[in-house]
Design a protein around this motif. Structure first.
Motif, mmCIF file in Angstrom:
data_model
loop_
_atom_site.group_PDB
_atom_site.id
_atom_site.type_symbol
_atom_site.label_atom_id
_atom_site.label_comp_id
_atom_site.label_asym_id
_atom_site.label_seq_id
_atom_site.Cartn_x
_atom_site.Cartn_y
_atom_site.Cartn_z
ATOM 1 N N TYR A 139 -1.792 1.834 -5.965
ATOM 2 C CA TYR A 139 -2.162 0.630 -5.224
ATOM 3 C C TYR A 139 -1.532 0.647 -3.829
ATOM 4 C CZ TYR A 139 -2.445 -4.280 -3.872
ATOM 5 O OH TYR A 139 -2.677 -5.442 -3.185
ATOM 6 N N LYS A 143 -3.506 0.970 -0.289
ATOM 7 C CA LYS A 143 -3.379 -0.094 0.706
ATOM 8 C C LYS A 143 -2.963 0.493 2.063
ATOM 9 C CE LYS A 143 -0.178 -3.298 0.263
ATOM 10 N NZ LYS A 143 0.586 -4.460 -0.221
ATOM 11 N N PHE A 156 -8.710 -6.291 1.183
ATOM 12 C CA PHE A 156 -8.291 -5.309 0.192
ATOM 13 C C PHE A 156 -8.163 -5.948 -1.184
ATOM 14 C CE2 PHE A 156 -5.095 -2.457 -1.822
ATOM 15 C CZ PHE A 156 -5.825 -1.289 -1.737
ATOM 16 N N GLN A 157 -8.241 -5.156 -2.204
ATOM 17 C CA GLN A 157 -8.095 -5.581 -3.598
ATOM 18 C C GLN A 157 -6.930 -6.560 -3.753
ATOM 19 O OE1 GLN A 157 -8.777 -6.335 -6.882
ATOM 20 N NE2 GLN A 157 -9.704 -4.333 -6.979
ATOM 21 N N THR A 158 -7.181 -7.686 -4.402
ATOM 22 C CA THR A 158 -6.126 -8.693 -4.539
ATOM 23 C C THR A 158 -5.258 -8.483 -5.771
ATOM 24 O OG1 THR A 158 -7.672 -10.157 -5.671
ATOM 25 C CG2 THR A 158 -7.397 -10.456 -3.282
ATOM 26 N N THR A 159 -5.719 -7.710 -6.727
ATOM 27 C CA THR A 159 -4.892 -7.418 -7.887
ATOM 28 C C THR A 159 -3.730 -6.550 -7.436
ATOM 29 O OG1 THR A 159 -6.828 -7.472 -9.310
ATOM 30 C CG2 THR A 159 -4.872 -6.384 -10.185
ATOM 31 N N THR A 160 -2.527 -6.971 -7.752
ATOM 32 C CA THR A 160 -1.373 -6.200 -7.291
ATOM 33 C C THR A 160 -0.647 -5.486 -8.418
ATOM 34 O OG1 THR A 160 0.042 -8.136 -7.465
ATOM 35 C CG2 THR A 160 -0.970 -7.706 -5.316
ATOM 36 N N TRP A 162 -1.217 -3.865 -12.521
ATOM 37 C CA TRP A 162 -2.016 -3.622 -13.708
ATOM 38 C C TRP A 162 -1.091 -3.354 -14.877
ATOM 39 C CZ3 TRP A 162 -3.070 -1.516 -8.961
ATOM 40 C CH2 TRP A 162 -4.299 -1.832 -8.406
#
Length: 192
Positions: A139, A143, A156-160, A162
Motif C-alpha cells: 500500500y 501510494k 488514491f485507495q482509501t483502505t489503509t 487489510w
C-alpha cells in the motif's frame, strides 16, 4: 517488470513491448534480480537503464515517458548496501541523460522508494519476516508511485489496512456455464 527479469532482460524485450502495446509510459522497478548481482553486473545494469530511457522516450513519436522506481528499504545490511549501490547508479544514469537531453527531463520520473521507506516505521511495519513487502508495505509503495507520477494521492485507495482472512475449508466443484446467446448477450447458468 516481470519477476525474475533483470534490467538487461527487460531492455532486450522493451522494443517489442512498445511496438505491441504502444504505451504512453514505461515503468521499471529496480528489484532484487538487479541488485543481487552486486558490483559484477552494475555496468550492465547502467547500460540497460540508459537504453530503456532512450527507447521509452522515443515511444509515441518521441512523446513517451519513463518512470523508474527505486527499490524499497530492507533490514538486511548486505542487501541494503547493494540496493543503495544500484539506486545511486540509476540516479547517475538519469542525471547524465538529462544533462545531454534537457528537453526530455520532464518526461522522466524517479520515484525514490528507498529514501521514502528507509525509516523504522516502514522497516518494522511494512515488511514480512523474509524482508518482502506485506500488505501495508505494498500500500505504501503504491501510494508513493501514485504521488510521484500524478502529484497527488487525493483519489488514491482509501483502505489503509487489510487483514488476512482464513481460507475456506471447502470449495464448490460445480462451475457456472456461460454461453453467448446473441450479439452482446451472455447466458450464465449456475448449477444448484
Amino acid at each position: 517488470r516481470k519477476t525474475g527479469n533483470t534490467a538487461v532482460e527487460f531492455d532486450e524485450k522493451l522494443e517489442r513491448f512498445i511496438e505491441d502495446l504502444d504505451p504512453k509510459a514505461v515503468v521499471y522497478l529496480i528489484g532484487p534480480e538487479d541488485y543481487n548481482g552486486g558490483t559484477e553486473r552494475l555496468e550492465d545494469f547502467k547500460t540497460a537503464l540508459q537504453s530503456m530511457i532512450t527507447k521509452s522516450l522515443s515511444a509515441r513519436s518521441g512523446k513517451g515517458f519513463f518512470v523508474i522506481q527505486m527499490p524499497h528499504a530492507v533490514k538486511d545490511g548486505t542487501k541494503a548496501a547493494d540496493i543503495t549501490l544500484y539506486a545511486e547508479a540509476a540516479e547517475r544514469v538519469i542525471e547524465e541523460y538529462c544533462l545531454e537531453h534537457a528537453e526530455k527531463k520532464s518526461h522522466i520520473v524517479c520515484v525514490d522508494h528507498l529514501a521514502q521507506t528507509n525509516n523504522e516505521g516502514f522497516l518494522n511495519e511494512c515488511l514480512t519476516e523474509e524482508g518482502l513487502l506485506n500488505a501495508k508495505g505494498h500500500y505504501e509503495v503504491a501510494k508513493e508511485l501514485v504521488l510521484g507520477t500524478m502529484g497527488t494521492v487525493s483519489n488514491f485507495q482509501t483502505t489503509t489496512y487489510w487483514t488476512e482472512e482464513t481460507m475456506p475449508q471447502y470449495y464448490e466443484t460445480a462451475m457456472p456455464e456461460v454461453k453467448a446467446e446473441a450479439k452482446g448477450q451472455l447466458k450464465v447458468s449456475i448449477p444448484a
